[in-house]
Design an enzyme around this catalytic site. Structure first.
Site, PDB file in Angstrom:
ATOM      1  N   ARG A 137      22.624 -29.567  22.108  1.00 43.60           N
ATOM      2  CA  ARG A 137      22.139 -28.661  23.161  1.00 43.60           C
ATOM      3  C   ARG A 137      21.960 -27.241  22.618  1.00 43.60           C
ATOM      4  N   PHE A 194      18.165 -16.740  16.295  1.00 39.51           N
ATOM      5  CA  PHE A 194      18.233 -15.501  17.080  1.00 39.51           C
ATOM      6  C   PHE A 194      19.352 -14.644  16.513  1.00 39.51           C
ATOM      7  N   THR A 240      24.182 -10.914  17.084  1.00 40.14           N
ATOM      8  CA  THR A 240      25.588 -10.587  16.800  1.00 40.14           C
ATOM      9  C   THR A 240      25.778 -10.052  15.391  1.00 40.14           C
ATOM     10  N   LEU A 250      19.437 -13.901  26.630  1.00 35.05           N
ATOM     11  CA  LEU A 250      20.748 -14.509  26.874  1.00 35.05           C
ATOM     12  C   LEU A 250      20.826 -15.061  28.294  1.00 35.05           C
ATOM     13  N   GLN A 271      49.954 -42.020  40.811  1.00 31.99           N
ATOM     14  CA  GLN A 271      49.465 -40.877  41.612  1.00 31.99           C
ATOM     15  C   GLN A 271      49.118 -39.678  40.729  1.00 31.99           C
ATOM     16  N   ASP A 307      44.577 -34.979  26.655  1.00 30.08           N
ATOM     17  CA  ASP A 307      46.001 -35.210  26.902  1.00 30.08           C
ATOM     18  C   ASP A 307      46.238 -36.589  27.524  1.00 30.08           C
ATOM     19  N   GLU A 321      27.397 -16.588  23.650  1.00 27.60           N
ATOM     20  CA  GLU A 321      26.598 -16.229  24.842  1.00 27.60           C
ATOM     21  C   GLU A 321      27.421 -15.441  25.844  1.00 27.60           C
ATOM     22  N   GLY A 322      28.339 -14.612  25.325  1.00 31.44           N
ATOM     23  CA  GLY A 322      29.214 -13.821  26.188  1.00 31.44           C
ATOM     24  C   GLY A 322      30.506 -14.573  26.409  1.00 31.44           C
ATOM     25  N   THR A 323      31.633 -13.952  26.013  1.00 32.42           N
ATOM     26  CA  THR A 323      32.930 -14.613  26.188  1.00 32.42           C
ATOM     27  C   THR A 323      33.253 -14.689  27.686  1.00 32.42           C
TER      28      THR A 323
HETATM   29  P1  TGC Z   1      23.980  -2.616  30.002  1.00 34.23           P
HETATM   30  O1  TGC Z   1      23.972  -1.136  30.131  1.00 34.23           O
HETATM   31  O2  TGC Z   1      24.649  -3.443  31.019  1.00 34.23           O
HETATM   32  O3  TGC Z   1      22.460  -3.153  29.879  1.00 34.23           O
HETATM   33  C1  TGC Z   1      21.522  -2.602  28.992  1.00 34.23           C
HETATM   34  C2  TGC Z   1      20.147  -2.951  29.556  1.00 34.23           C
HETATM   35  O4  TGC Z   1      19.994  -4.373  29.613  1.00 34.23           O
HETATM   36  C3  TGC Z   1      19.803  -4.800  30.993  1.00 34.23           C
HETATM   37  N1  TGC Z   1      20.593  -6.032  31.158  1.00 34.23           N
HETATM   38  C4  TGC Z   1      20.074  -7.228  31.258  1.00 34.23           C
HETATM   39  N2  TGC Z   1      18.801  -7.643  31.306  1.00 34.23           N
HETATM   40  C5  TGC Z   1      18.592  -8.962  31.411  1.00 34.23           C
HETATM   41  N3  TGC Z   1      19.578  -9.878  31.449  1.00 34.23           N
HETATM   42  C6  TGC Z   1      20.876  -9.494  31.391  1.00 34.23           C
HETATM   43  N4  TGC Z   1      21.862 -10.396  31.399  1.00 34.23           N
HETATM   44  C7  TGC Z   1      21.174  -8.126  31.298  1.00 34.23           C
HETATM   45  N5  TGC Z   1      22.315  -7.414  31.223  1.00 34.23           N
HETATM   46  C8  TGC Z   1      21.945  -6.135  31.147  1.00 34.23           C
HETATM   47  C9  TGC Z   1      20.300  -3.669  31.833  1.00 34.23           C
HETATM   48  O5  TGC Z   1      19.669  -3.646  33.093  1.00 34.23           O
HETATM   49  C10 TGC Z   1      19.925  -2.470  30.984  1.00 34.23           C
HETATM   50  O6  TGC Z   1      18.529  -2.263  31.132  1.00 34.23           O
HETATM   51  P2  TGC Z   1      17.907  -0.772  31.122  1.00 34.23           P
HETATM   52  O7  TGC Z   1      16.463  -0.977  31.405  1.00 34.23           O
HETATM   53  O8  TGC Z   1      18.662  -0.041  32.189  1.00 34.23           O
HETATM   54  O9  TGC Z   1      18.197  -0.238  29.750  1.00 34.23           O
HETATM   55  O10 TGC Z   1      24.538  -2.951  28.564  1.00 34.23           O
HETATM   56  P3  TGC Z   1      26.012  -2.820  28.025  1.00 34.23           P
HETATM   57  O11 TGC Z   1      25.923  -2.221  26.661  1.00 34.23           O
HETATM   58  O12 TGC Z   1      26.913  -2.194  29.058  1.00 34.23           O
HETATM   59  O13 TGC Z   1      26.435  -4.344  27.799  1.00 34.23           O
HETATM   60  C11 TGC Z   1      26.730  -5.168  28.818  1.00 34.23           C
HETATM   61  C12 TGC Z   1      27.308  -6.495  28.297  1.00 34.23           C
HETATM   62  C13 TGC Z   1      28.726  -6.330  27.765  1.00 34.23           C
HETATM   63  C14 TGC Z   1      27.322  -7.416  29.488  1.00 34.23           C
HETATM   64  C15 TGC Z   1      26.420  -7.064  27.174  1.00 34.23           C
HETATM   65  O14 TGC Z   1      26.501  -6.295  26.041  1.00 34.23           O
HETATM   66  C16 TGC Z   1      26.763  -8.511  26.824  1.00 34.23           C
HETATM   67  O15 TGC Z   1      26.279  -9.425  27.483  1.00 34.23           O
HETATM   68  N6  TGC Z   1      27.594  -8.756  25.777  1.00 34.23           N
HETATM   69  C17 TGC Z   1      27.814 -10.115  25.275  1.00 34.23           C
HETATM   70  C18 TGC Z   1      26.895 -10.353  24.112  1.00 34.23           C
HETATM   71  C19 TGC Z   1      26.482 -11.785  23.985  1.00 34.23           C
HETATM   72  O16 TGC Z   1      26.509 -12.565  24.902  1.00 34.23           O
HETATM   73  N7  TGC Z   1      26.026 -12.137  22.803  1.00 34.23           N
HETATM   74  C20 TGC Z   1      25.462 -13.429  22.603  1.00 34.23           C
HETATM   75  C21 TGC Z   1      24.754 -13.517  21.279  1.00 34.23           C
HETATM   76  S1  TGC Z   1      23.649 -14.876  21.147  1.00 34.23           S
HETATM   77  C22 TGC Z   1      24.603 -16.224  21.140  1.00 34.23           C
HETATM   78  O17 TGC Z   1      25.765 -16.226  21.305  1.00 34.23           O
HETATM   79  C23 TGC Z   1      23.861 -17.491  20.929  1.00 34.23           C
HETATM   80  S2  TGC Z   1      24.814 -18.918  20.919  1.00 34.23           S
HETATM   81  C24 TGC Z   1      23.519 -19.974  20.955  1.00 34.23           C
HETATM   82  C25 TGC Z   1      23.847 -21.384  20.981  1.00 34.23           C
HETATM   83  O18 TGC Z   1      24.181 -21.954  19.920  1.00 34.23           O
HETATM   84  O19 TGC Z   1      23.649 -22.004  22.069  1.00 34.23           O
HETATM   85  P1  FAD Z   2      34.574 -10.018  19.932  1.00 33.61           P
HETATM   86  O1  FAD Z   2      33.459  -9.332  20.598  1.00 33.61           O
HETATM   87  O2  FAD Z   2      35.228  -9.337  18.785  1.00 33.61           O
HETATM   88  O3  FAD Z   2      35.674 -10.370  21.023  1.00 33.61           O
HETATM   89  C1  FAD Z   2      37.046 -10.656  20.676  1.00 33.61           C
HETATM   90  C2  FAD Z   2      37.866 -10.814  21.966  1.00 33.61           C
HETATM   91  O4  FAD Z   2      37.871  -9.577  22.682  1.00 33.61           O
HETATM   92  C3  FAD Z   2      37.271 -11.857  22.942  1.00 33.61           C
HETATM   93  O5  FAD Z   2      38.317 -12.586  23.523  1.00 33.61           O
HETATM   94  C4  FAD Z   2      36.590 -10.990  23.995  1.00 33.61           C
HETATM   95  O6  FAD Z   2      36.490 -11.629  25.256  1.00 33.61           O
HETATM   96  C5  FAD Z   2      37.526  -9.804  24.049  1.00 33.61           C
HETATM   97  N1  FAD Z   2      36.898  -8.595  24.592  1.00 33.61           N
HETATM   98  C6  FAD Z   2      35.753  -8.015  24.186  1.00 33.61           C
HETATM   99  N2  FAD Z   2      35.478  -6.922  24.937  1.00 33.61           N
HETATM  100  C7  FAD Z   2      36.486  -6.806  25.823  1.00 33.61           C
HETATM  101  C8  FAD Z   2      36.793  -5.884  26.871  1.00 33.61           C
HETATM  102  N3  FAD Z   2      36.007  -4.844  27.147  1.00 33.61           N
HETATM  103  N4  FAD Z   2      37.906  -6.094  27.601  1.00 33.61           N
HETATM  104  C9  FAD Z   2      38.725  -7.144  27.334  1.00 33.61           C
HETATM  105  N5  FAD Z   2      38.494  -8.051  26.346  1.00 33.61           N
HETATM  106  C10 FAD Z   2      37.387  -7.879  25.617  1.00 33.61           C
HETATM  107  N6  FAD Z   2      25.258 -14.818  18.075  1.00 33.61           N
HETATM  108  C11 FAD Z   2      23.924 -14.623  17.913  1.00 33.61           C
HETATM  109  O7  FAD Z   2      23.431 -13.501  17.942  1.00 33.61           O
HETATM  110  N7  FAD Z   2      23.097 -15.690  17.690  1.00 33.61           N
HETATM  111  C12 FAD Z   2      23.554 -16.968  17.628  1.00 33.61           C
HETATM  112  O8  FAD Z   2      22.770 -17.910  17.449  1.00 33.61           O
HETATM  113  C13 FAD Z   2      24.967 -17.186  17.780  1.00 33.61           C
HETATM  114  N8  FAD Z   2      25.471 -18.444  17.666  1.00 33.61           N
HETATM  115  C14 FAD Z   2      26.834 -18.606  17.652  1.00 33.61           C
HETATM  116  C15 FAD Z   2      27.381 -19.864  17.349  1.00 33.61           C
HETATM  117  C16 FAD Z   2      28.756 -20.026  17.282  1.00 33.61           C
HETATM  118  C17 FAD Z   2      29.325 -21.349  16.907  1.00 33.61           C
HETATM  119  C18 FAD Z   2      29.620 -18.932  17.570  1.00 33.61           C
HETATM  120  C19 FAD Z   2      31.118 -19.103  17.525  1.00 33.61           C
HETATM  121  C20 FAD Z   2      29.092 -17.716  17.875  1.00 33.61           C
HETATM  122  C21 FAD Z   2      27.698 -17.521  17.912  1.00 33.61           C
HETATM  123  N9  FAD Z   2      27.150 -16.260  18.143  1.00 33.61           N
HETATM  124  C22 FAD Z   2      25.794 -16.058  18.000  1.00 33.61           C
HETATM  125  C23 FAD Z   2      28.015 -15.102  18.310  1.00 33.61           C
HETATM  126  C24 FAD Z   2      28.676 -15.016  19.673  1.00 33.61           C
HETATM  127  O9  FAD Z   2      27.778 -14.607  20.646  1.00 33.61           O
HETATM  128  C25 FAD Z   2      29.865 -14.062  19.542  1.00 33.61           C
HETATM  129  O10 FAD Z   2      30.863 -14.743  18.807  1.00 33.61           O
HETATM  130  C26 FAD Z   2      30.392 -13.618  20.898  1.00 33.61           C
HETATM  131  O11 FAD Z   2      29.454 -12.808  21.565  1.00 33.61           O
HETATM  132  C27 FAD Z   2      31.722 -12.864  20.765  1.00 33.61           C
HETATM  133  O12 FAD Z   2      31.645 -11.888  19.795  1.00 33.61           O
HETATM  134  P2  FAD Z   2      32.785 -11.819  18.661  1.00 33.61           P
HETATM  135  O13 FAD Z   2      32.940 -13.164  18.074  1.00 33.61           O
HETATM  136  O14 FAD Z   2      32.457 -10.707  17.732  1.00 33.61           O
HETATM  137  O15 FAD Z   2      34.110 -11.491  19.464  1.00 33.61           O
END
Ligand code: TGC
Ligand code: FAD
Length: 383
Positions: free
Chosen positions: A90, A129, A132, A239, A279, A336, A363-365
């Protein structure tokens, strides 16, 4: 008895049911027979890429450009059925569809769409993509990877961490900071200065490729910048799409655990009766059913909102948080209830459980999504 207690299947249109059945058959015939071996050997099942593309599962929501043009609920059921096999499969589809094809379609130039979308749909090109970075994925605004203008080109320097599909990708969507804010760059991975190193020895998502990317003076023409978006909003919008799919996907992982667990408890005899006559066991099974049904209804409603163009990122955060937590708890509890067998590769819960440890982080913890919902309720940013 079916574990679809609320007959959620009947909410699906004929076309959505057909998609669900086709993907389910594909997973039974092609994913389940190989996935445990791939997981054990830490290898991605490359042979599945082409059939996945032929089923129309890549960029399935995009209209035109040789994509299937299905609705959001169909994308949801695709994710669910694929993740019944394994979260890694997926993930492959999520990244290609929601994190690479979606932004090209939503923010790309016509030339970029024509150049890349048909190839990505047919898996003639694989995408990744890069958002990070090692200094902290939860806060992508602290981005160090940067791009500087040099005539008609850009020069990119930096690194990306934990990138799904990273070392098998032909195209990397790299988010980099510029003098004009964050922009998305389409970087061909054979560009001089681009390197991808696979991350070895993961205990989770072992049937998925995860890599670290390095960009050392990588030169990219201006035509490769996504023109339609600037700022963090670009990657965060992608995201939102992927998190929606994950909310559906993890239901599949939870169902796979519950289905196998029910069979096990029906035949395992302890204290002169089968396990399912106790149960305590029935309560635990019932609790899994409750969580799966409520999560399914949540994702179905989210899909309706998405198809109506009304889905909002706070709703997506609540669904990703709730459903991944649900699936991880179900998988851990199923592990378990299988006793010692629960640690054996013969049974699926431990593999799903280990995978879901990544899914709850990427995709966001869970905390990030809780704080997003909190921000939605209070209007106050507590990150
Ligand atoms: P913030 O000030 O909230 O937002 C900045 C600008 O972005 C807009 N926005 C969004 N737009 C669309 N969708 C959303 N979910 C949005 N969230 C915010 C917002 O309106 C603003 O726009 P503008 O026009 O005003 O500039 O930004 P912030 O710096 O306070 O951050 C908020 C926070 C913590 C929620 C964000 O940084 C976040 O989501 N952090 C987590 C990062 C994350 O999820 N990384 C994932 C990396 S990719 C990945 O993990 C792929 S795994 C793939 C797989 O294998 O399936
Ligand atoms: P950190 O951001 O260092 O977080 C560490 C801990 O701190 C977490 O428990 C978190 O919840 C906590 N924390 C953070 N902020 C706060 C707060 N304000 N208050 C309290 N607690 C907080 N990224 C991509 O860009 N592209 C990809 O394709 C991609 N694929 C991935 C595949 C895998 C298998 C994994 C493991 C990760 C992937 N990621 C990818 C990255 C993923 O999105 C990040 O791992 C994730 O966003 C968390 O970032 P980090 O690992 O640096 O943890």
């Amino acid at each position: 008895m079916s574990i679809d207690l609320f007959d959620i299947r009947s909410l699906l249109s004929d076309e959505e049911q057909l998609v669900s059945d086709n993907v389910s058959r594909f997973v039974d015939e092609n994913v389940k027979p190989v996935i445990q071996d791939c997981f054990e050997k830490h290898k991605f099942p490359h042979d599945l890429i082409q059939p996945i593309a032929e089923l129309g599962l890549l960029g399935s929501s995009i209209e035109g450009y040789e994509c299937a043009g299905m609705n959001a609920i169909s994308y949801g059921v695709i994710c669910k059925e694929l993740e019944k096999g394994d979260s890694g499969i997926r993930s492959f589809v999520s990244v290609q569809s929601s994190l690479v094809m979606y932004p090209i379609h939503a923010f790309g130039s016509e030339q970029q769409k024509e150049q890349w979308l048909p190839k990505l749909a047919k898996a003639e090109a694989i995408g990744c993509f890069g958002l990070t970075e090692s200094q902290g994925g939860s806060d992508p605004s602290n981005m160090k990877t940067h791009a500087k203008k040099d005539g008609d080109d850009w020069i990119i320097n930096g690194s990306k961490m934990w990138i799904t599909n990273g070392s098998i990708a032909d195209l990397a969507l790299i988010w980099a900071i510029t003098d004009d804010g964050i922009k998305g760059f389409l970087v061909e991975t054979n560009s001089p200065g681009f390197t991808a190193n696979e991350i070895e020895n993961k205990f989770s998502l072992r049937a998925s490729v995860t890599a670290e990317l390095f960009l050392d003076n990588v030169r990219v023409p201006n035509d490769n910048v996504l023109p339609g978006v600037k700022g963090l909003k670009g990657p965060l919008s992608c995201l939102t799409q992927a998190r929606y799919g994950i909310s559906w996907g993890v239901i599949g992982a939870a169902e796979a655990c519950l289905e196998q667990l029910i069979e096990y408890t029906q035949t395992r005899v302890l204290f002169d009766r089968t396990l399912d006559e106790n149960q305590a066991i029935q309560i635990r099974l019932a609790d899994m059913q409750r969580r799966i049904v409520t999560s399914s209804l949540l994702s179905y409603r989210l899909g309706q909102l998405k198809d109506e163009g009304k889905m909002d990122p706070t709703q997506v955060s609540l669904a990703k948080w709730n459903n991944v937590r649900m699936a991880l708890d179900v998988a851990r509890d199923a592990r378990d209830m299988l006793g010692g067998s629960g640690i054996s590769a013969e049974y699926v819960p431990i593999r799903h459980m280990l995978n879901l440890e990544s899914v709850i982080t990427y995709e966001g913890t869970e905390t990030i999504h809780q704080l997003t919902v909190g921000r939605g309720l209070t209007g106050k940013n507590a990150f």
